[in-house]
Design a protein around this motif. Sequence first.
Motif, PDB file in Angstrom:
ATOM      1  N   MET A 245       0.834  -1.167   0.000  1.00  0.00           N
ATOM      2  CA  MET A 245       0.000   0.000   0.000  1.00  0.00           C
ATOM      3  C   MET A 245       0.891   1.247   0.000  1.00  0.00           C
ATOM      4  O   MET A 245       1.939   1.268   0.604  1.00  0.00           O
ATOM      5  CB  MET A 245      -0.904   0.008   1.237  1.00  0.00           C
ATOM      6  N   ILE A 246       0.434   2.283  -0.676  1.00  0.00           N
ATOM      7  CA  ILE A 246       1.171   3.537  -0.790  1.00  0.00           C
ATOM      8  C   ILE A 246       0.476   4.617   0.020  1.00  0.00           C
ATOM      9  O   ILE A 246      -0.739   4.772  -0.049  1.00  0.00           O
ATOM     10  CB  ILE A 246       1.288   3.978  -2.261  1.00  0.00           C
ATOM     11  N   ILE A 247       1.256   5.341   0.786  1.00  0.00           N
ATOM     12  CA  ILE A 247       0.775   6.489   1.553  1.00  0.00           C
ATOM     13  C   ILE A 247       1.491   7.717   0.995  1.00  0.00           C
ATOM     14  O   ILE A 247       2.704   7.694   0.801  1.00  0.00           O
ATOM     15  CB  ILE A 247       1.133   6.355   3.052  1.00  0.00           C
ATOM     16  N   ALA A 248       0.764   8.794   0.748  1.00  0.00           N
ATOM     17  CA  ALA A 248       1.373  10.048   0.295  1.00  0.00           C
ATOM     18  C   ALA A 248       1.142  11.118   1.352  1.00  0.00           C
ATOM     19  O   ALA A 248       0.073  11.169   1.963  1.00  0.00           O
ATOM     20  CB  ALA A 248       0.774  10.486  -1.035  1.00  0.00           C
ATOM     21  N   THR A 249       2.153  11.945   1.557  1.00  0.00           N
ATOM     22  CA  THR A 249       2.034  13.030   2.527  1.00  0.00           C
ATOM     23  C   THR A 249       2.844  14.233   2.058  1.00  0.00           C
ATOM     24  O   THR A 249       3.764  14.094   1.248  1.00  0.00           O
ATOM     25  CB  THR A 249       2.498  12.581   3.928  1.00  0.00           C
ATOM     26  N   ASP A 250       2.487  15.360   2.576  1.00  0.00           N
ATOM     27  CA  ASP A 250       3.262  16.572   2.346  1.00  0.00           C
ATOM     28  C   ASP A 250       4.446  16.555   3.312  1.00  0.00           C
ATOM     29  O   ASP A 250       4.440  15.823   4.301  1.00  0.00           O
ATOM     30  CB  ASP A 250       2.378  17.800   2.590  1.00  0.00           C
ATOM     31  N   ALA A 251       5.437  17.372   3.033  1.00  0.00           N
ATOM     32  CA  ALA A 251       6.602  17.452   3.920  1.00  0.00           C
ATOM     33  C   ALA A 251       6.464  18.600   4.919  1.00  0.00           C
ATOM     34  O   ALA A 251       6.563  18.401   6.129  1.00  0.00           O
ATOM     35  CB  ALA A 251       7.879  17.604   3.101  1.00  0.00           C
ATOM     36  N   ASP A 252       6.243  19.802   4.406  1.00  0.00           N
ATOM     37  CA  ASP A 252       6.230  20.983   5.264  1.00  0.00           C
ATOM     38  C   ASP A 252       4.933  21.087   6.050  1.00  0.00           C
ATOM     39  O   ASP A 252       3.848  20.953   5.506  1.00  0.00           O
ATOM     40  CB  ASP A 252       6.473  22.244   4.436  1.00  0.00           C
ATOM     41  N   GLN A 253       5.081  21.286   7.323  1.00  0.00           N
ATOM     42  CA  GLN A 253       4.010  21.362   8.311  1.00  0.00           C
ATOM     43  C   GLN A 253       3.347  20.015   8.560  1.00  0.00           C
ATOM     44  O   GLN A 253       2.358  19.952   9.277  1.00  0.00           O
ATOM     45  CB  GLN A 253       2.979  22.437   7.968  1.00  0.00           C
ATOM     46  N   VAL A 254       3.897  18.943   7.998  1.00  0.00           N
ATOM     47  CA  VAL A 254       3.474  17.582   8.327  1.00  0.00           C
ATOM     48  C   VAL A 254       4.656  16.852   8.960  1.00  0.00           C
ATOM     49  O   VAL A 254       4.558  16.314  10.058  1.00  0.00           O
ATOM     50  CB  VAL A 254       2.959  16.822   7.089  1.00  0.00           C
ATOM     51  N   ILE A 255       5.793  16.861   8.283  1.00  0.00           N
ATOM     52  CA  ILE A 255       7.020  16.258   8.804  1.00  0.00           C
ATOM     53  C   ILE A 255       7.938  17.350   9.364  1.00  0.00           C
ATOM     54  O   ILE A 255       8.501  17.214  10.436  1.00  0.00           O
ATOM     55  CB  ILE A 255       7.759  15.478   7.696  1.00  0.00           C
ATOM     56  N   PHE A 256       8.064  18.425   8.611  1.00  0.00           N
ATOM     57  CA  PHE A 256       8.982  19.511   8.973  1.00  0.00           C
ATOM     58  C   PHE A 256       8.220  20.762   9.397  1.00  0.00           C
ATOM     59  O   PHE A 256       7.221  21.114   8.787  1.00  0.00           O
ATOM     60  CB  PHE A 256       9.872  19.873   7.778  1.00  0.00           C
TER      61      PHE A 256
ATOM     62  N   ILE B 279       6.571  11.236  -0.333  1.00  0.00           N
ATOM     63  CA  ILE B 279       6.530  12.581   0.221  1.00  0.00           C
ATOM     64  C   ILE B 279       6.512  13.564  -0.937  1.00  0.00           C
ATOM     65  O   ILE B 279       7.401  13.552  -1.789  1.00  0.00           O
ATOM     66  CB  ILE B 279       7.733  12.831   1.148  1.00  0.00           C
ATOM     67  N   VAL B 280       5.481  14.389  -0.958  1.00  0.00           N
ATOM     68  CA  VAL B 280       5.321  15.381  -2.019  1.00  0.00           C
ATOM     69  C   VAL B 280       5.650  16.742  -1.427  1.00  0.00           C
ATOM     70  O   VAL B 280       5.185  17.092  -0.359  1.00  0.00           O
ATOM     71  CB  VAL B 280       3.882  15.374  -2.572  1.00  0.00           C
ATOM     72  N   SER B 281       6.485  17.486  -2.148  1.00  0.00           N
ATOM     73  CA  SER B 281       6.923  18.770  -1.618  1.00  0.00           C
ATOM     74  C   SER B 281       7.036  19.783  -2.743  1.00  0.00           C
ATOM     75  O   SER B 281       7.601  19.476  -3.795  1.00  0.00           O
ATOM     76  CB  SER B 281       8.285  18.586  -0.938  1.00  0.00           C
ATOM     77  N   SER B 282       6.507  20.960  -2.526  1.00  0.00           N
ATOM     78  CA  SER B 282       6.613  22.004  -3.555  1.00  0.00           C
ATOM     79  C   SER B 282       7.710  22.985  -3.158  1.00  0.00           C
ATOM     80  O   SER B 282       7.462  24.142  -2.861  1.00  0.00           O
ATOM     81  CB  SER B 282       5.269  22.715  -3.770  1.00  0.00           C
ATOM     82  N   ILE B 283       8.920  22.470  -3.129  1.00  0.00           N
ATOM     83  CA  ILE B 283      10.095  23.277  -2.825  1.00  0.00           C
ATOM     84  C   ILE B 283      10.778  23.660  -4.131  1.00  0.00           C
ATOM     85  O   ILE B 283      10.552  23.027  -5.159  1.00  0.00           O
ATOM     86  CB  ILE B 283      11.083  22.513  -1.917  1.00  0.00           C
ATOM     87  N   PRO B 284      11.626  24.680  -4.096  1.00  0.00           N
ATOM     88  CA  PRO B 284      12.372  24.997  -5.310  1.00  0.00           C
ATOM     89  C   PRO B 284      13.230  23.793  -5.728  1.00  0.00           C
ATOM     90  O   PRO B 284      13.880  23.175  -4.875  1.00  0.00           O
ATOM     91  CB  PRO B 284      13.253  26.184  -4.891  1.00  0.00           C
ATOM     92  N   PRO B 285      13.232  23.436  -7.003  1.00  0.00           N
ATOM     93  CA  PRO B 285      13.993  22.259  -7.437  1.00  0.00           C
ATOM     94  C   PRO B 285      15.475  22.306  -7.072  1.00  0.00           C
ATOM     95  O   PRO B 285      16.089  21.275  -6.834  1.00  0.00           O
ATOM     96  CB  PRO B 285      13.808  22.248  -8.959  1.00  0.00           C
ATOM     97  N   ASP B 286      16.048  23.512  -6.973  1.00  0.00           N
ATOM     98  CA  ASP B 286      17.482  23.603  -6.671  1.00  0.00           C
ATOM     99  C   ASP B 286      17.811  23.368  -5.195  1.00  0.00           C
ATOM    100  O   ASP B 286      18.982  23.403  -4.820  1.00  0.00           O
ATOM    101  CB  ASP B 286      18.068  24.927  -7.166  1.00  0.00           C
ATOM    102  N   VAL B 287      16.810  23.096  -4.356  1.00  0.00           N
ATOM    103  CA  VAL B 287      17.091  22.721  -2.971  1.00  0.00           C
ATOM    104  C   VAL B 287      16.651  21.282  -2.690  1.00  0.00           C
ATOM    105  O   VAL B 287      16.661  20.835  -1.539  1.00  0.00           O
ATOM    106  CB  VAL B 287      16.462  23.698  -1.951  1.00  0.00           C
ATOM    107  N   LYS B 288      16.312  20.555  -3.733  1.00  0.00           N
ATOM    108  CA  LYS B 288      15.894  19.157  -3.565  1.00  0.00           C
ATOM    109  C   LYS B 288      16.968  18.348  -2.846  1.00  0.00           C
ATOM    110  O   LYS B 288      16.663  17.510  -2.008  1.00  0.00           O
ATOM    111  CB  LYS B 288      15.568  18.531  -4.921  1.00  0.00           C
TER     112      LYS B 288
END
Length: 124
Positions: free
Chosen positions: A1-12, A88-97
């Motif tokens: 099973m696959i779980i998807a979550t955001d990173a910021d304000q969920v993990i970080f 983990i889905v994150s909408s961060i700038p690609p250059d900080v991946k």
Amino acid sequence: MIIATDADQVIFDFYHHFVAFAEQVLQRPLQLRSNSFNFTERLDMSPVEFFKVAVMFKTTRQWAQLPVFESSITALNWLLDLGYQVHIVSSIPPDVKDQREQQLESLFPRHYRKSLLLHVARTN
């Protein structure tokens, strides 16, 4: 099973870390003006100040040093140990991946890039 979550304000805890960093850079307290997702509308910070803070946030590798919500780390490790795949889905700038990957790898050394994957959403 696959779980998807955001990173910021969920993990970080990105928000509080960014605000504290911005206050340090700008050498003044920031006041909340609205609940907008746009930081220049949300806080009393001009677009020029936001850009200055954002550049310094990136160049000082703050994306790899975000405080975590321990309960989220515990829950994700539990799911990973049970065999779930976590995206983990994150909408961060690609250059900080690479910074985000570094922190995820340090938090989940047994699972990162195996059953825990990072997806960076495109930002404008």
